[in-house]
Motif scaffolding. Structure first.
Motif, PDB file in Angstrom:
ATOM      1  N   GLY A 148     -37.285 -35.471  12.510  1.00 36.42           N
ATOM      2  CA  GLY A 148     -36.947 -35.974  11.178  1.00 36.42           C
ATOM      3  C   GLY A 148     -35.745 -35.279  10.569  1.00 36.42           C
ATOM      4  N   VAL A 149     -35.560 -33.980  10.883  1.00 36.91           N
ATOM      5  CA  VAL A 149     -34.416 -33.262  10.313  1.00 36.91           C
ATOM      6  C   VAL A 149     -33.106 -33.863  10.817  1.00 36.91           C
ATOM      7  N   LYS A 150     -33.156 -34.523  11.964  1.00 35.14           N
ATOM      8  CA  LYS A 150     -31.963 -35.188  12.487  1.00 35.14           C
ATOM      9  C   LYS A 150     -31.676 -36.499  11.755  1.00 35.14           C
ATOM     10  N   GLN A 151     -32.642 -36.937  10.946  1.00 35.88           N
ATOM     11  CA  GLN A 151     -32.439 -38.136  10.130  1.00 35.88           C
ATOM     12  C   GLN A 151     -32.032 -37.750   8.709  1.00 35.88           C
ATOM     13  N   THR A 152     -31.135 -36.774   8.630  1.00 33.60           N
ATOM     14  CA  THR A 152     -30.554 -36.360   7.356  1.00 33.60           C
ATOM     15  C   THR A 152     -29.038 -36.442   7.477  1.00 33.60           C
ATOM     16  N   LEU A 175     -17.357 -38.307   8.568  1.00 33.09           N
ATOM     17  CA  LEU A 175     -17.180 -39.757   8.472  1.00 33.09           C
ATOM     18  C   LEU A 175     -15.827 -40.116   7.867  1.00 33.09           C
ATOM     19  N   THR A 176     -14.992 -40.769   8.634  1.00 38.58           N
ATOM     20  CA  THR A 176     -13.702 -41.242   8.128  1.00 38.58           C
ATOM     21  C   THR A 176     -13.745 -42.719   7.776  1.00 38.58           C
ATOM     22  N   ASP A 177     -14.909 -43.325   7.941  1.00 40.23           N
ATOM     23  CA  ASP A 177     -15.123 -44.713   7.522  1.00 40.23           C
ATOM     24  C   ASP A 177     -16.564 -44.836   7.057  1.00 40.23           C
ATOM     25  N   HIS A 178     -16.866 -45.919   6.342  1.00 42.51           N
ATOM     26  CA  HIS A 178     -18.234 -46.127   5.867  1.00 42.51           C
ATOM     27  C   HIS A 178     -19.184 -46.209   7.060  1.00 42.51           C
ATOM     28  N   HIS A 179     -20.353 -45.589   6.897  1.00 42.34           N
ATOM     29  CA  HIS A 179     -21.307 -45.477   7.996  1.00 42.34           C
ATOM     30  C   HIS A 179     -22.587 -46.217   7.626  1.00 42.34           C
ATOM     31  N   PHE A 180     -22.964 -47.208   8.454  1.00 36.03           N
ATOM     32  CA  PHE A 180     -24.166 -47.985   8.170  1.00 36.03           C
ATOM     33  C   PHE A 180     -25.398 -47.124   8.430  1.00 36.03           C
ATOM     34  N   ALA A 181     -26.285 -47.097   7.435  1.00 35.33           N
ATOM     35  CA  ALA A 181     -27.454 -46.213   7.485  1.00 35.33           C
ATOM     36  C   ALA A 181     -28.766 -46.989   7.551  1.00 35.33           C
ATOM     37  N   GLY A 182     -28.706 -48.245   7.967  1.00 36.84           N
ATOM     38  CA  GLY A 182     -29.903 -49.085   7.965  1.00 36.84           C
ATOM     39  C   GLY A 182     -29.909 -49.994   6.749  1.00 36.84           C
ATOM     40  N   GLU A 183     -30.775 -50.987   6.768  1.00 36.63           N
ATOM     41  CA  GLU A 183     -30.780 -52.023   5.729  1.00 36.63           C
ATOM     42  C   GLU A 183     -30.824 -51.433   4.323  1.00 36.63           C
ATOM     43  N   HIS A 184     -31.690 -50.496   4.085  1.00 35.64           N
ATOM     44  CA  HIS A 184     -31.753 -49.794   2.796  1.00 35.64           C
ATOM     45  C   HIS A 184     -31.630 -48.287   3.022  1.00 35.64           C
ATOM     46  N   GLY A 185     -30.779 -47.930   3.962  1.00 36.73           N
ATOM     47  CA  GLY A 185     -30.580 -46.521   4.264  1.00 36.73           C
ATOM     48  C   GLY A 185     -31.764 -45.871   4.937  1.00 36.73           C
ATOM     49  N   GLU A 186     -32.666 -46.692   5.522  1.00 31.32           N
ATOM     50  CA  GLU A 186     -33.905 -46.140   6.072  1.00 31.32           C
ATOM     51  C   GLU A 186     -33.686 -45.280   7.308  1.00 31.32           C
ATOM     52  N   ASP A 187     -32.462 -45.304   7.870  1.00 30.64           N
ATOM     53  CA  ASP A 187     -32.181 -44.442   9.027  1.00 30.64           C
ATOM     54  C   ASP A 187     -32.133 -42.968   8.627  1.00 30.64           C
ATOM     55  N   TYR A 188     -32.019 -42.716   7.319  1.00 28.47           N
ATOM     56  CA  TYR A 188     -31.907 -41.336   6.834  1.00 28.47           C
ATOM     57  C   TYR A 188     -32.990 -41.057   5.804  1.00 28.47           C
ATOM     58  N   LYS A 189     -33.818 -40.070   6.107  1.00 30.80           N
ATOM     59  CA  LYS A 189     -34.958 -39.753   5.257  1.00 30.80           C
ATOM     60  C   LYS A 189     -34.617 -38.793   4.119  1.00 30.80           C
ATOM     61  N   ALA A 190     -33.464 -38.140   4.225  1.00 28.54           N
ATOM     62  CA  ALA A 190     -33.103 -37.161   3.198  1.00 28.54           C
ATOM     63  C   ALA A 190     -31.611 -36.888   3.259  1.00 28.54           C
ATOM     64  N   VAL A 191     -31.102 -36.326   2.185  1.00 28.05           N
ATOM     65  CA  VAL A 191     -29.710 -35.906   2.110  1.00 28.05           C
ATOM     66  C   VAL A 191     -29.665 -34.469   1.616  1.00 28.05           C
ATOM     67  N   ILE A 192     -28.697 -33.715   2.112  1.00 28.30           N
ATOM     68  CA  ILE A 192     -28.457 -32.365   1.605  1.00 28.30           C
ATOM     69  C   ILE A 192     -27.188 -32.400   0.763  1.00 28.30           C
ATOM     70  N   LEU A 193     -27.334 -32.048  -0.498  1.00 26.72           N
ATOM     71  CA  LEU A 193     -26.196 -31.943  -1.405  1.00 26.72           C
ATOM     72  C   LEU A 193     -25.714 -30.501  -1.374  1.00 26.72           C
ATOM     73  N   ASN A 194     -24.422 -30.320  -1.154  1.00 25.81           N
ATOM     74  CA  ASN A 194     -23.911 -28.949  -1.041  1.00 25.81           C
ATOM     75  C   ASN A 194     -22.833 -28.683  -2.078  1.00 25.81           C
ATOM     76  N   ALA A 195     -22.892 -27.483  -2.678  1.00 28.37           N
ATOM     77  CA  ALA A 195     -21.908 -27.106  -3.697  1.00 28.37           C
ATOM     78  C   ALA A 195     -21.547 -25.634  -3.533  1.00 28.37           C
ATOM     79  N   LYS A 196     -20.248 -25.359  -3.596  1.00 28.91           N
ATOM     80  CA  LYS A 196     -19.738 -23.992  -3.489  1.00 28.91           C
ATOM     81  C   LYS A 196     -18.937 -23.719  -4.761  1.00 28.91           C
ATOM     82  N   GLY A 197     -19.510 -22.936  -5.668  1.00 28.69           N
ATOM     83  CA  GLY A 197     -18.876 -22.708  -6.954  1.00 28.69           C
ATOM     84  C   GLY A 197     -18.037 -21.448  -6.994  1.00 28.69           C
ATOM     85  N   PHE A 198     -16.991 -21.478  -7.813  1.00 26.66           N
ATOM     86  CA  PHE A 198     -16.136 -20.326  -8.054  1.00 26.66           C
ATOM     87  C   PHE A 198     -16.993 -19.108  -8.418  1.00 26.66           C
ATOM     88  N   GLY A 199     -16.650 -17.960  -7.840  1.00 23.46           N
ATOM     89  CA  GLY A 199     -17.363 -16.729  -8.171  1.00 23.46           C
ATOM     90  C   GLY A 199     -18.567 -16.449  -7.296  1.00 23.46           C
TER      91      GLY A 199
END
Length: 616
Positions: free
Chosen positions: A405-409, A495-519
């Motif tokens: 499942g972690v590969k479906q992120t 991804l340098t182009d839009h990537h199809f993720a399934g009809e309603h994105g069901e190919d991906y069970k989760a997303v990781i949001l990443n942020a690197k802030g100043f300081g």
């Protein structure tokens, strides 16, 4: 069992348009969606930009919409004619310098080399020697690319916003848009909870910094302006939360903002998540608003070498003209980031309440991880903290979803478009992918579309991710034509182009949001898809409970769709209730075990038992 913080509403505005109804997301992937899917988004933007009152199907209108959205030439000021003042010491040589002034404009301390002669309401001043002055000029700003909200759209015109800083007008609009997306009347929602069971975590990393707030207040003595009584009060960084509590939702619940530079949205998301998980609140409104496309602020970042200047972009393209649209180029040959304005808000709700009232479920927040960089040579340089946050988020994904499942992120990268970020962030993601056996981890960066909105940036990522689970496409980084040689990508699929993720994105069970802030403010969040969220809820609750929820949600979904349709046609509700239903000491009743406020249906309970009895 911890309560699962569900995402039940979202709203805001950025360079791609309105967030609710997935419209800003749809603008990013408009070239792969059907005409039917795009019709409402074109209508919404046409109305918002003052281009059309009809269906907005005219190709010329659509082209005008495209030209006036996403990263483009700055519109909040004229980069070709920026006001600038130079210090000068004027000297008339052997002659004196003479000029007239109104008496009211005379300085309180007359310089010794001035001779003053009254002439009615004016005075004639004769200066012997030097006269210190500021000479006004107009200069060209080296940066012309920015992520302004859609051309022609002014949220301040939708409510009584007199003298409000732009960041606060964006806050009022964004919070209203999020509440409209609920499909539930806010006053009715409040009847299901105690008055203090709402949390609001919202702010601005750079505070309010335009002419109506901090910038105007600090500049006034040197530019001949006047400091108003509102400027100081409205400048505070937590003012978006204060406005939402006091004028939008009528809340006496927990409030504030956490600040972590460009990771701030995730800092606030963590606060709201924890309140719900621990049962302190049942609803949390989380967000940020930023309006930093201001020349003085941009100059501060420019001299740090952080912004993509026109000369650098021309050199990258070997061209005499700057391509504003492609100013932000994550993971490619690039020059710096692109400043943008945005407001993004999400409504979190505990799972029990959401099922009880039939709220729509767009996903859930599994966790947010925040770690610092430890000892550093430079406060602005990246460090080790982001390795920790990304690894923690990925490990949690494996724990929840399993080794397959972690590969479906996929990853919403910080992706600023700076030479340093492309190396450091790609190395972090690549090493984590190797560690967890992910061979081809999809990575995108929405700053390539909407620019860098500072504190709001992770909110832009989150709103885009919710759209993937509706329409099935991960937005690609289409401002680049190659991956830079120093980018680490053995286990990544940048991804340098839009990537199809399934009809309603069901190919991906989760997303990781990443942020690197100043300081050294690093944050990574694991957000679960609506399908994965519902699967988890089905294990916690009975079939009867889930079935009853689905029945209730039908009406809620229809109302949310009706609200979106109305907004597309120009009839949206902006919640700004100044001076309405105000309570004072006459509206408060205190007993030994509760506080009763006249404007709320339920009392606020007070502690009656010692929570630390085991220590007594």
């Amino acid at each position: 069992m911890s309560k699962l913080p569900l995402i039940v509403g979202f709203g805001g505005i950025n360079a791609a348009g309105r967030s609710s109804g997935f419209h800003s997301y749809k603008r990013m992937v408009s070239d792969v969606l059907t005409d039917q899917d795009m019709a409402s988004t074109w209508q919404d933007l046409a109305h918002r930009m003052g281009l059309s009152e009809g269906s907005a199907s005219d190709p010329e209108v659509i082209e005008a919409i495209k030209a006036g959205t996403l990263v483009r030439r700055i519109e909040s000021f004229d980069p070709d004619s920026l006001r600038y003042q130079y210090k000068a010491a004027l000297n008339g040589g052997q002659e004196t310098i003479s000029f007239s002034l109104r008496k009211s404009k005379m300085p309180s301390r007359i310089p010794e080399n001035w001779q003053v002669e009254e002439q009615g309401s004016k005075v004639k001043i004769t200066v012997t020697g030097e006269l210190n002055a500021l000479l006004e000029d107009r200069v060209s700003f080296p940066v012309t690319s920015g992520g302004n909200i859609p051309t022609g759209f002014e949220p301040s015109k939708l409510y009584n916003s007199r003298f409000h800083p732009r960041g606060l007008t964006l806050s009022v609009y964004g919070a209203s848009d999020a509440l409209n997306s609920l499909g539930l009347d806010w006053e009715e929602v409040l009847k299901h909870i105690k008055p203090d069971e709402v949390s609001v975590y919202a702010g601005s990393a750079l505070a309010q910094i335009d002419d109506h707030s901090l910038s105007g207040m600090l500049a006034a003595p040197l530019t001949g302006g006047r400091v108003s009584s509102k400027m100081m009060a409205l400048s505070f960084a937590e003012m978006p939360a204060d406005f939402i509590n006091g004028y939008v939702i009528n809340s006496v619940g927990t409030t504030g903002t956490s600040m972590g530079a460009c990771a701030t949205f995730l800092y606030n998301l963590r606060q709201g998540m924890l309140d719900i998980q621990q049962g302190h609140s049942r609803i949390a409104i989380v967000g940020n608003a930023e309006a930093p496309v201001v020349a003085e602020v941009m100059e501060g970042f420019r001299v740090m070498g952080a912004l993509a200047e026109d000369a650098q972009l021309k050199a990258l393209d070997d061209s005499d003209t700057v391509d504003n649209r492609r100013a932000c180029r994550p993971f490619s040959s690039n020059a710096g980031f692109t400043m943008a304005e945005s407001a993004q808000f999400v409504v979190l709700m505990d799972d029990e309440l959401a099922l009880e009232i039939g709220a729509s479920i767009y996903g859930s927040v599994a966790d947010v991880f925040i770690n610092a960089d430890a000892n550093k040579k430079s406060i602005s340089a990246p460090g080790v903290g982001n390795y920790v946050t990304v690894a923690k988020a990925t490990a949690l994904a494996k724990a929840i979803l399993g080794p397959e499942g972690v590969k479906q992120t996929y990853v919403q990268a910080h992706g600023t478009g700076t030479p340093q970020n492309r190396v450091t962030e790609s190395h972090i993601l690549n090493e984590v992918a190797k560690t967890f056996g992910i061979d081809n981890w999809p990575v995108t960066a929405v700053k390539s579309y909407v620019g860098h909105s500072m504190s709001v940036a992770p909110g832009d990522q989150l709103i885009s991710s919710l759209g993937v689970w509706k329409y099935g496409w991960i937005p690609g980084i289409k401002t680049i034509d190659h991956i830079a040689e120093d980018v680490h990508q053995s286990n990544l699929n940048i991804l340098t182009d839009h990537h199809f993720a399934g009809e309603h994105g069901e190919d991906y069970k989760a997303v990781i949001l990443n942020a690197k802030g100043f300081g050294g403010n690093n944050a990574s969040s694991l957000v679960l898809s609506p399908q994965q969220t519902m699967a988890m809820l089905a294990k916690k609750y009975s079939n009867e409970k889930i079935s009853a929820y689905c029945n209730k949600n039908e009406a809620v979904s229809l109302q949310a769709a009706a609200n979106d349709k109305a907004a597309c046609g120009g009839e949206e509700t902006i919640r700004y209730h100044f001076g309405e239903n105000v309570m004072d000491e006459t509206n408060v009743e205190i007993t030994a075990d509760s506080i009763i406020l006249s404007e709320f249906a339920k009392p606020i309970p007070l502690a009656t038992e010692n929570p630390y009895a085991d220590y007594s």
